[in-house]
Design a protein around this motif. Structure first.
Motif, PDB file in Angstrom:
ATOM      1  N   UNK A 113       0.802  -1.220   0.000  1.00 59.40           N
ATOM      2  CA  UNK A 113       0.000   0.000   0.000  1.00 59.40           C
ATOM      3  C   UNK A 113       0.834   1.269   0.000  1.00 59.40           C
ATOM      4  N   UNK A 114       2.153   1.126   0.235  1.00 62.65           N
ATOM      5  CA  UNK A 114       3.010   2.323   0.226  1.00 62.65           C
ATOM      6  C   UNK A 114       3.280   2.808  -1.191  1.00 62.65           C
ATOM      7  N   UNK A 115       3.034   1.989  -2.190  1.00 62.89           N
ATOM      8  CA  UNK A 115       3.217   2.390  -3.583  1.00 62.89           C
ATOM      9  C   UNK A 115       1.946   3.091  -4.044  1.00 62.89           C
ATOM     10  N   UNK A 116       2.062   4.360  -4.285  1.00 60.91           N
ATOM     11  CA  UNK A 116       0.908   5.172  -4.647  1.00 60.91           C
ATOM     12  C   UNK A 116       0.516   4.912  -6.094  1.00 60.91           C
ATOM     13  N   UNK A 117      -0.774   5.049  -6.348  1.00 60.62           N
ATOM     14  CA  UNK A 117      -1.274   4.878  -7.706  1.00 60.62           C
ATOM     15  C   UNK A 117      -0.832   6.020  -8.616  1.00 60.62           C
ATOM     16  N   UNK A 118      -0.499   7.181  -8.005  1.00 64.77           N
ATOM     17  CA  UNK A 118      -0.055   8.309  -8.814  1.00 64.77           C
ATOM     18  C   UNK A 118       1.342   8.103  -9.378  1.00 64.77           C
ATOM     19  N   UNK A 119       2.085   7.095  -8.811  1.00 66.96           N
ATOM     20  CA  UNK A 119       3.445   6.854  -9.285  1.00 66.96           C
ATOM     21  C   UNK A 119       3.487   6.000 -10.547  1.00 66.96           C
ATOM     22  N   UNK A 120       2.329   5.500 -10.979  1.00 71.14           N
ATOM     23  CA  UNK A 120       2.292   4.684 -12.197  1.00 71.14           C
ATOM     24  C   UNK A 120       2.536   5.572 -13.410  1.00 71.14           C
ATOM     25  N   UNK A 121       3.429   5.141 -14.282  1.00 67.97           N
ATOM     26  CA  UNK A 121       3.768   5.961 -15.447  1.00 67.97           C
ATOM     27  C   UNK A 121       4.240   5.068 -16.590  1.00 67.97           C
ATOM     28  N   UNK A 122       4.376   5.697 -17.780  1.00 65.58           N
ATOM     29  CA  UNK A 122       4.885   5.017 -18.964  1.00 65.58           C
ATOM     30  C   UNK A 122       6.222   5.624 -19.343  1.00 65.58           C
ATOM     31  N   UNK A 123       7.211   4.805 -19.632  1.00 64.62           N
ATOM     32  CA  UNK A 123       8.518   5.243 -20.090  1.00 64.62           C
ATOM     33  C   UNK A 123       8.693   4.791 -21.545  1.00 64.62           C
ATOM     34  N   UNK A 124       8.816   5.747 -22.442  1.00 67.63           N
ATOM     35  CA  UNK A 124       8.881   5.434 -23.862  1.00 67.63           C
ATOM     36  C   UNK A 124      10.335   5.436 -24.332  1.00 67.63           C
ATOM     37  N   UNK A 125      10.775   4.288 -24.887  1.00 65.69           N
ATOM     38  CA  UNK A 125      12.120   4.143 -25.430  1.00 65.69           C
ATOM     39  C   UNK A 125      12.040   3.745 -26.913  1.00 65.69           C
ATOM     40  N   UNK A 126      11.148   4.413 -27.635  1.00 71.42           N
ATOM     41  CA  UNK A 126      10.946   4.178 -29.067  1.00 71.42           C
ATOM     42  C   UNK A 126      10.427   2.762 -29.345  1.00 71.42           C
ATOM     43  N   UNK A 127      11.324   1.773 -29.314  1.00 69.33           N
ATOM     44  CA  UNK A 127      10.917   0.402 -29.624  1.00 69.33           C
ATOM     45  C   UNK A 127      10.245  -0.284 -28.441  1.00 69.33           C
ATOM     46  N   UNK A 128      10.431   0.298 -27.240  1.00 69.38           N
ATOM     47  CA  UNK A 128       9.909  -0.333 -26.026  1.00 69.38           C
ATOM     48  C   UNK A 128       9.237   0.730 -25.169  1.00 69.38           C
ATOM     49  N   UNK A 129       8.059   0.391 -24.623  1.00 73.38           N
ATOM     50  CA  UNK A 129       7.377   1.236 -23.638  1.00 73.38           C
ATOM     51  C   UNK A 129       7.256   0.427 -22.349  1.00 73.38           C
ATOM     52  N   UNK A 130       7.760   1.027 -21.247  1.00 68.40           N
ATOM     53  CA  UNK A 130       7.784   0.329 -19.961  1.00 68.40           C
ATOM     54  C   UNK A 130       6.723   0.930 -19.052  1.00 68.40           C
ATOM     55  N   UNK A 131       5.934   0.070 -18.422  1.00 72.30           N
ATOM     56  CA  UNK A 131       4.960   0.488 -17.408  1.00 72.30           C
ATOM     57  C   UNK A 131       5.645   0.354 -16.057  1.00 72.30           C
ATOM     58  N   UNK A 132       5.723   1.472 -15.308  1.00 68.69           N
ATOM     59  CA  UNK A 132       6.458   1.498 -14.041  1.00 68.69           C
ATOM     60  C   UNK A 132       5.570   1.980 -12.915  1.00 68.69           C
TER      61      UNK A 132
END
Length: 582
Positions: A113-132
């Motif tokens: 529960x310490x991981x906030x939902x607002x910290x969810x983001x997408x990292x775009x590396x052209x060929x790869x998109x990471x969900x963090x």
């Protein structure tokens, strides 16, 4: 009517289930709260490290559509619900392994529960998109994933991010204390409903019994002519058994539905509830599919059984008509009807089994083959004597050696045929003993049948006895005396008349044989005994001494061997005669 034991069972069931449902979620929830402090100690991959690895990695060649189509979809699951599926694997992992890694990561983040939902983001590396989420990588999506899903990579990444966030929100919401109380209340209500349904199911038994008893006035025994195949009591018992079987199936279905629903109410047991329900539906699907595929074979089996049934019935009617001599064939004895019927029925059933076996579901299984080998081995090694008795019984039947009730004599036994089967024959001796003789033994010995001459030649049975008398007795006198003894004996026929034969002329005596005829075979032994009594009486009356064959005596000064009752009153024992020597 519900008895006391039913009430006790229902009350105990409800109490145990309620206690388990109340305390098990509380303990599980408390364990989850205590374990949240250790979640942060799990392995994390920094975004910077991931970025450097992706930038240094050479550009991967996209997989062809043919290779992509071969991949098997692997679901990503949270709390028993499928969020999305992964269709392609990574460089070193398969689609299934990727799905398992993503599932574990989402579950770990959802529990923390310490991981906030607002910290969810997408990292775009052209060929790869990471969900963090904070410092954690949840999922990396590539062009291969987008091609397999047939949608743009950025659109796919945004969709998956929303799905993951909504699933985690619902996951955490369901594990609050307010929601836990609602789940407990719902489980208690469902338990009460289940107890009521089980009560009504058993309450229905008394009413159903009354309705079944009322059927006695409607249903009738199953008959074929005068033969009762299924009595009224058996039909009532069958209906009772069907009702109990249906009630058991309903009870098991209710319990299965109840536990499946209860497990899926609480988040802690939801995975088990899904796994608990899935085998049942998979089994139903397997049974339904197997049954549909088995329908053509089932039609052939049913058709074979129906044809076999009517063939057996026709053989029964046909051979019964031969047995009662309604139908007759030259050279075919009516006594052969029943055994021939059994042989023909056996051949019909054997032929039906040979047709049906290849269409049985387990025909090609190793277990079925093992049973066949075992039966063959038992017949081979242990059935030699049985086969010999079967052959012997068949030979005896078709040689018409004897019938039931016939008076027969074998090498060691003499009596009436009490029972005959394909394996053995039982003889009731004249002393009241029942002797069982294997048919293989009877086939290897001679059998004298005293009834055959009456049944087949319509002639009376002959009885005979022998007596030895000295040469000093006139044979014409012996003939008359023995004939008088035979005529004085009960059960001996006057026509044909008894007669006497001289069978041998020996050194010391002549052997006479008296032959007479009777119709009552069951009194053969008694008649022969009476004949011997009358022979003694008649010989004594006419002064014939029945002496031992090798008996010799000096008649002077010896008592006559005839009993005193038959001697004259003035009889005196003669004295010795001494002649002077010449």
């Amino acid at each position: 009517m519900m008895t006391k034991k039913y009430w006790q069972a229902l009350f105990t069931f409800a109490l145990v289930v309620i206690l388990i449902l109340i305390f098990s979620p509380l303990a599980s929830s408390q364990g989850e709260i205590m374990g949240e402090s250790n979640v942060k100690e799990t392995t994390k991959i920094s975004i910077a490290q991931a970025r450097s690895e992706i930038q240094e990695k050479p550009e991967a060649t996209p997989k062809s559509s043919e290779e992509t189509s071969i991949q098997q979809d692997a679901p990503v699951v949270l709390d028993g619900k499928t969020l999305f599926t992964i269709k392609v694997g990574g460089m070193k992992t398969s689609a299934q392994e990727r799905a398992e890694i993503v599932t574990e990561e989402i579950q770990r983040i959802a529990k923390d529960s310490s991981i906030s939902l607002d910290s969810f983001a997408l990292e775009d590396f052209k060929e790869v998109i990471i969900i963090t989420a904070q410092d954690n990588i949840i999922l990396g999506l590539t062009n291969d994933d987008a091609s397999a899903a047939n949608q743009p990579l950025d659109e796919m990444a945004n969709q998956y991010l929303g799905v993951i966030k909504n699933a985690i929100i619902e996951y955490r919401k369901e594990r609050t204390h307010e929601n836990l109380g609602t789940d407990i209340l719902l489980s208690v209500v469902w338990t009460i409903v289940m107890v009521i349904l089980i009560f009504l199911l058993f309450k229905l038994e008394s009413k159903t019994q009354n309705r079944i008893e009322a059927l006695r006035r409607i249903i009738r025994p199953l008959r074929i002519g005068r033969l009762e195949l299924f009595s009224l009591e058996n039909e009532i018992k069958l209906i009772y058994s069907l009702f109990r079987f249906i009630r058991l199936i309903i009870l098991l279905a209710l319990l299965y539905t109840y536990f499946s629903f209860i497990f899926r109410i609480f988040p802690e047991t939801r995975d088990f509830g899904v796994k608990f329900r899935r085998p049942f539906y998979d089994s139903l699907n397997w049974v339904a599919t197997g049954f549909i595929n088995f329908l053509p074979n089932l039609f052939i089996i049913i058709l074979t059984i129906v044809i076999t049934h009517y063939l057996i019935r026709f053989c029964g009617l046909f051979f019964r008509a031969i047995d009662t001599e309604i139908i007759s064939f030259p050279g075919f004895d009516s006594d052969w009807a029943k055994p021939t019927n059994k042989i023909v029925v056996f051949l019909i059933i054997a032929g039906a089994l040979a047709v049906v076996f290849p269409y049985l579901p387990m025909y090609n299984s190793p277990a079925f083959r093992g049973i066949s080998v075992l039966i063959g081995a038992l017949i081979t090694f242990g059935g030699a004597s049985t086969v010999a008795n079967l052959v012997g019984g068949t030979v005896i039947i078709y040689t018409r050696a004897y019938r039931l009730g016939d008076l027969i004599k074998t090498e060691n036994h003499f009596g009436f045929v009490h029972e005959k089967t394909i394996l053995s024959t039982r003889i009731r001796t004249l002393t009241g003993e029942i002797v069982t003789i294997p048919n293989a033994n009877l086939m290897s010995t001679s059998i004298i049948n005293y009834n055959a001459i009456q049944r087949e030649l319509k002639l009376p049975l002959m009885i005979h006895t022998r007596i030895t008398l000295g040469y000093d007795v006139p044979w014409r006198k012996v003939y008359q005396t023995l004939s008088d003894a035979a005529n004085a004996t009960e059960n001996i026929l006057e026509d044909p008349a008894p007669y006497v034969l001289q069978t041998s002329l020996d050194d010391f005596y002549i052997t006479y044989e008296l032959r007479a005829y009777i119709n009552l075979l069951e009194k053969r032994t008694l008649t022969l005994s009476k004949l011997h009594e009358n022979i003694q009486d008649k010989c004594n009356e006419v002064g014939i001494e029945i002496m031992s064959p090798h008996y010799s005596a000096i008649r002077d000064g010896n008592q006559n061997t005839i009993p005193e009752d038959y001697l004259p009153e003035d009889y005196n024992i003669p004295g010795f005669r001494v002649h002077p020597r010449s």
